[in-house]
Design a protein around this motif. Structure first.
Motif, PDB file in Angstrom:
ATOM      1  N   ALA A 188       0.840  -1.202   0.000  1.00  0.00           N
ATOM      2  CA  ALA A 188       0.000   0.000   0.000  1.00  0.00           C
ATOM      3  C   ALA A 188       0.873   1.250   0.000  1.00  0.00           C
ATOM      4  O   ALA A 188       1.922   1.289   0.642  1.00  0.00           O
ATOM      5  CB  ALA A 188      -0.921   0.011   1.220  1.00  0.00           C
ATOM      6  N   ALA A 189       0.413   2.270  -0.706  1.00  0.00           N
ATOM      7  CA  ALA A 189       1.083   3.572  -0.756  1.00  0.00           C
ATOM      8  C   ALA A 189       0.271   4.597   0.034  1.00  0.00           C
ATOM      9  O   ALA A 189      -0.848   4.329   0.488  1.00  0.00           O
ATOM     10  CB  ALA A 189       1.233   4.025  -2.201  1.00  0.00           C
ATOM     11  N   LEU A 190       0.845   5.777   0.170  1.00  0.00           N
ATOM     12  CA  LEU A 190       0.156   6.906   0.804  1.00  0.00           C
ATOM     13  C   LEU A 190      -0.469   7.805  -0.248  1.00  0.00           C
ATOM     14  O   LEU A 190       0.116   8.017  -1.317  1.00  0.00           O
ATOM     15  CB  LEU A 190       1.150   7.747   1.610  1.00  0.00           C
ATOM     16  CG  LEU A 190       1.429   7.416   3.066  1.00  0.00           C
ATOM     17  CD1 LEU A 190       2.459   8.405   3.597  1.00  0.00           C
ATOM     18  CD2 LEU A 190       0.168   7.456   3.907  1.00  0.00           C
ATOM     19  N   LYS A 191      -1.626   8.366   0.068  1.00  0.00           N
ATOM     20  CA  LYS A 191      -2.216   9.353  -0.824  1.00  0.00           C
ATOM     21  C   LYS A 191      -2.909  10.431  -0.005  1.00  0.00           C
ATOM     22  O   LYS A 191      -3.252  10.223   1.168  1.00  0.00           O
ATOM     23  CB  LYS A 191      -3.194   8.705  -1.799  1.00  0.00           C
ATOM     24  CG  LYS A 191      -4.460   8.120  -1.164  1.00  0.00           C
ATOM     25  CD  LYS A 191      -5.368   7.525  -2.238  1.00  0.00           C
ATOM     26  CE  LYS A 191      -6.663   6.981  -1.640  1.00  0.00           C
ATOM     27  NZ  LYS A 191      -7.563   6.426  -2.691  1.00  0.00           N
ATOM     28  N   GLY A 192      -3.105  11.585  -0.637  1.00  0.00           N
ATOM     29  CA  GLY A 192      -3.782  12.688   0.031  1.00  0.00           C
ATOM     30  C   GLY A 192      -4.411  13.616  -0.982  1.00  0.00           C
ATOM     31  O   GLY A 192      -3.824  13.898  -2.035  1.00  0.00           O
ATOM     32  N   ARG A 193      -5.612  14.100  -0.680  1.00  0.00           N
ATOM     33  CA  ARG A 193      -6.325  15.032  -1.566  1.00  0.00           C
ATOM     34  C   ARG A 193      -5.829  16.456  -1.323  1.00  0.00           C
ATOM     35  O   ARG A 193      -5.673  16.883  -0.184  1.00  0.00           O
ATOM     36  CB  ARG A 193      -7.832  14.954  -1.314  1.00  0.00           C
ATOM     37  CG  ARG A 193      -8.436  13.580  -1.519  1.00  0.00           C
ATOM     38  CD  ARG A 193      -8.428  13.149  -2.977  1.00  0.00           C
ATOM     39  NE  ARG A 193      -9.268  13.999  -3.814  1.00  0.00           N
ATOM     40  CZ  ARG A 193      -9.420  13.845  -5.141  1.00  0.00           C
ATOM     41  NH1 ARG A 193      -8.759  12.883  -5.764  1.00  0.00           N
ATOM     42  NH2 ARG A 193     -10.196  14.648  -5.823  1.00  0.00           N
ATOM     43  N   LEU A 194      -5.603  17.174  -2.424  1.00  0.00           N
ATOM     44  CA  LEU A 194      -5.081  18.539  -2.334  1.00  0.00           C
ATOM     45  C   LEU A 194      -5.991  19.551  -3.021  1.00  0.00           C
ATOM     46  O   LEU A 194      -5.547  20.631  -3.390  1.00  0.00           O
ATOM     47  CB  LEU A 194      -3.679  18.596  -2.965  1.00  0.00           C
ATOM     48  CG  LEU A 194      -2.599  17.813  -2.230  1.00  0.00           C
ATOM     49  CD1 LEU A 194      -1.341  17.716  -3.069  1.00  0.00           C
ATOM     50  CD2 LEU A 194      -2.292  18.464  -0.895  1.00  0.00           C
ATOM     51  N   ASN A 195      -7.240  19.189  -3.188  1.00  0.00           N
ATOM     52  CA  ASN A 195      -8.166  20.077  -3.905  1.00  0.00           C
ATOM     53  C   ASN A 195      -9.180  20.737  -2.974  1.00  0.00           C
ATOM     54  O   ASN A 195     -10.207  21.245  -3.417  1.00  0.00           O
ATOM     55  CB  ASN A 195      -8.900  19.301  -4.997  1.00  0.00           C
ATOM     56  CG  ASN A 195      -9.672  18.106  -4.458  1.00  0.00           C
ATOM     57  OD1 ASN A 195      -9.511  17.728  -3.298  1.00  0.00           O
ATOM     58  ND2 ASN A 195     -10.509  17.519  -5.290  1.00  0.00           N
ATOM     59  N   HIS A 252       5.211   6.898  -2.989  1.00  0.00           N
ATOM     60  CA  HIS A 252       5.761   5.544  -2.885  1.00  0.00           C
ATOM     61  C   HIS A 252       6.323   5.355  -1.478  1.00  0.00           C
ATOM     62  O   HIS A 252       7.509   5.523  -1.228  1.00  0.00           O
ATOM     63  CB  HIS A 252       6.855   5.355  -3.940  1.00  0.00           C
ATOM     64  CG  HIS A 252       7.534   4.023  -3.884  1.00  0.00           C
ATOM     65  ND1 HIS A 252       8.855   3.847  -4.211  1.00  0.00           N
ATOM     66  CD2 HIS A 252       7.067   2.792  -3.538  1.00  0.00           C
ATOM     67  CE1 HIS A 252       9.187   2.575  -4.063  1.00  0.00           C
ATOM     68  NE2 HIS A 252       8.120   1.919  -3.654  1.00  0.00           N
ATOM     69  N   TYR A 253       5.432   5.005  -0.595  1.00  0.00           N
ATOM     70  CA  TYR A 253       5.796   4.796   0.808  1.00  0.00           C
ATOM     71  C   TYR A 253       5.008   3.585   1.278  1.00  0.00           C
ATOM     72  O   TYR A 253       3.789   3.661   1.423  1.00  0.00           O
ATOM     73  CB  TYR A 253       5.451   6.026   1.636  1.00  0.00           C
ATOM     74  CG  TYR A 253       6.124   6.083   2.988  1.00  0.00           C
ATOM     75  CD1 TYR A 253       5.850   5.149   3.974  1.00  0.00           C
ATOM     76  CD2 TYR A 253       7.043   7.077   3.281  1.00  0.00           C
ATOM     77  CE1 TYR A 253       6.466   5.198   5.205  1.00  0.00           C
ATOM     78  CE2 TYR A 253       7.669   7.143   4.523  1.00  0.00           C
ATOM     79  CZ  TYR A 253       7.374   6.194   5.475  1.00  0.00           C
ATOM     80  OH  TYR A 253       7.990   6.247   6.704  1.00  0.00           O
ATOM     81  N   HIS A 254       5.676   2.469   1.478  1.00  0.00           N
ATOM     82  CA  HIS A 254       4.978   1.223   1.802  1.00  0.00           C
ATOM     83  C   HIS A 254       4.455   1.273   3.237  1.00  0.00           C
ATOM     84  O   HIS A 254       5.196   1.007   4.187  1.00  0.00           O
ATOM     85  CB  HIS A 254       5.907   0.034   1.631  1.00  0.00           C
ATOM     86  CG  HIS A 254       6.176  -0.313   0.199  1.00  0.00           C
ATOM     87  ND1 HIS A 254       5.867  -1.540  -0.341  1.00  0.00           N
ATOM     88  CD2 HIS A 254       6.703   0.407  -0.814  1.00  0.00           C
ATOM     89  CE1 HIS A 254       6.218  -1.555  -1.617  1.00  0.00           C
ATOM     90  NE2 HIS A 254       6.734  -0.386  -1.923  1.00  0.00           N
ATOM     91  N   VAL A 255       3.196   1.603   3.362  1.00  0.00           N
ATOM     92  CA  VAL A 255       2.573   1.678   4.679  1.00  0.00           C
ATOM     93  C   VAL A 255       1.837   0.364   4.963  1.00  0.00           C
ATOM     94  O   VAL A 255       1.527  -0.393   4.050  1.00  0.00           O
ATOM     95  CB  VAL A 255       1.592   2.871   4.763  1.00  0.00           C
ATOM     96  CG1 VAL A 255       2.346   4.184   4.720  1.00  0.00           C
ATOM     97  CG2 VAL A 255       0.559   2.809   3.648  1.00  0.00           C
ATOM     98  N   PRO A 256       1.561   0.074   6.248  1.00  0.00           N
ATOM     99  CA  PRO A 256       0.844  -1.166   6.579  1.00  0.00           C
ATOM    100  C   PRO A 256      -0.464  -1.318   5.810  1.00  0.00           C
ATOM    101  O   PRO A 256      -1.172  -0.337   5.558  1.00  0.00           O
ATOM    102  CB  PRO A 256       0.604  -1.022   8.087  1.00  0.00           C
ATOM    103  CG  PRO A 256       1.749  -0.200   8.560  1.00  0.00           C
ATOM    104  CD  PRO A 256       1.995   0.790   7.451  1.00  0.00           C
ATOM    105  N   LEU A 257      -0.780  -2.552   5.471  1.00  0.00           N
ATOM    106  CA  LEU A 257      -1.929  -2.824   4.615  1.00  0.00           C
ATOM    107  C   LEU A 257      -3.257  -2.593   5.312  1.00  0.00           C
ATOM    108  O   LEU A 257      -4.228  -2.153   4.686  1.00  0.00           O
ATOM    109  CB  LEU A 257      -1.879  -4.288   4.144  1.00  0.00           C
ATOM    110  CG  LEU A 257      -0.574  -4.795   3.535  1.00  0.00           C
ATOM    111  CD1 LEU A 257      -0.745  -6.255   3.141  1.00  0.00           C
ATOM    112  CD2 LEU A 257      -0.169  -3.954   2.336  1.00  0.00           C
TER     113      LEU A 257
END
Length: 293
Positions: A156-163, A221-226
């Motif tokens: 899993a990767a990290l994501k974030g909304r910037l809108n 691209h940051y492998h975070v816990p599933l």
């Protein structure tokens, strides 16, 4: 090194089990000048075909099938699924078929089947998610061309909304700063409102350009816990894992699933557990998903 590794693996493999060795997408893109990429692709492919010769010999001597599983990754020479597919069809198969016809004395069909047996895809869900890829469409393309998937790496990767409002955007950027660490590369792909993308080779470059207009979402691209879907104001790409494993359950396209969470020591302190608990929790989450979803 790869040939030696395959030899070791051939001795460790139980009867009836194939062996897959995942590896980088040929090379790291920024080690080479843009005008050199064609030559680098050809050289890397030539090296891989030497490995294929050795894998064929291993199969003939031991009966063990071992494949090299190429893993597309942001900023790799094969950055995404489309680049992997184009390389496979344009750079690998044509010269590979000719190479095996000469080195092993086989016909065209046998040569193509041999390459497809020994050079496969490593489907790293984190990498495909960072690239905003359509899992269903990509997996279908690989199947259409007869390209096998050696393994799924469940990550899993990290994501974030910037809108959102400026204050909300600042909070998202501040949260990403908590994951800015120097041990690994954390490539960032930014999705824009017009459907295009901005690409950053590491988190510091993305943070320096955080006020860029028209960006809707960052994926890092940051492998975070599933098993964690939300990290305060940030999210993981857990939904991508669910999508891919649903495809796998409905129409299995690989025999091997590999959980690939490894960033335990660089996680924020609040997210850390003893390593045995961390690993067992990951495996349980995947098993529960496969059995119940």
């Amino acid at each position: 090194y790869t040939i030696r590794l395959a030899g070791i693996l051939s001795q460790l493999l139980p009867e009836g089990m194939e062996g897959g060795i995942s590896t980088s997408p040929l090379t790291y893109r920024f080690w080479h000048k843009t005008e050199d990429w064609d030559a680098v692709l050809k050289k890397a492919t030539s090296n891989l075909l030497s490995v294929v010769d050795a894998l064929v010999d291993i199969k003939d001597k031991t009966g063990k099938v071992i494949h090299i599983d190429i893993e597309p990754e942001p900023d790799g020479l094969l950055d995404n699924g489309t680049e992997f597919l184009n390389w496979y069809l344009q750079y690998l198969l044509p010269p590979g078929i000719e190479h095996l016809q000469k080195s092993k004395g086989v016909n065209k069909d046998v040569a193509e089947a041999t390459i497809k047996t020994h050079i496969q895809l490593c489907y790293d869900i984190c990498h495909f998610a960072v690239g905003f890829e359509d899992h269903t469409a990509m997996i279908k393309k690989f199947e259409t061309h007869g390209i096998k998937t050696g393994k799924i790496q469940i990550s899993a990767a990290l994501k974030g909304r910037l809108n959102g409002l400026p204050a909300e955007k600042e909070k998202v950027i501040a949260a990403f700063k908590n994951f800015n660490e120097p041990v690994y590369l954390h490539q960032v792909v930014a999705g824009k409102k017009d459907g295009g993308f901005l690409r950053y080779p590491d988190m510091p470059q993305a943070l320096a350009d955080s006020d860029h207009a028209n960006v809707e979402e960052w994926r890092a691209h940051y492998h975070v816990p599933l098993f964690i879907a939300n990290y305060d104001i940030l999210q993981s790409t857990q939904a991508d894992i669910i999508t891919v494993l649903d495809i796998q359950k409905a129409n299995p396209f690989t025999a091997y699933l590999e959980v690939e969470t490894y960033t335990w020591e660089v996680l924020p302190a609040a997210m850390r557990l003893p390593i045995d608990q961390s690993i067992s929790r990951e495996l349980k989450w995947v098993k529960d998903l496969l059995n119940n979803h």
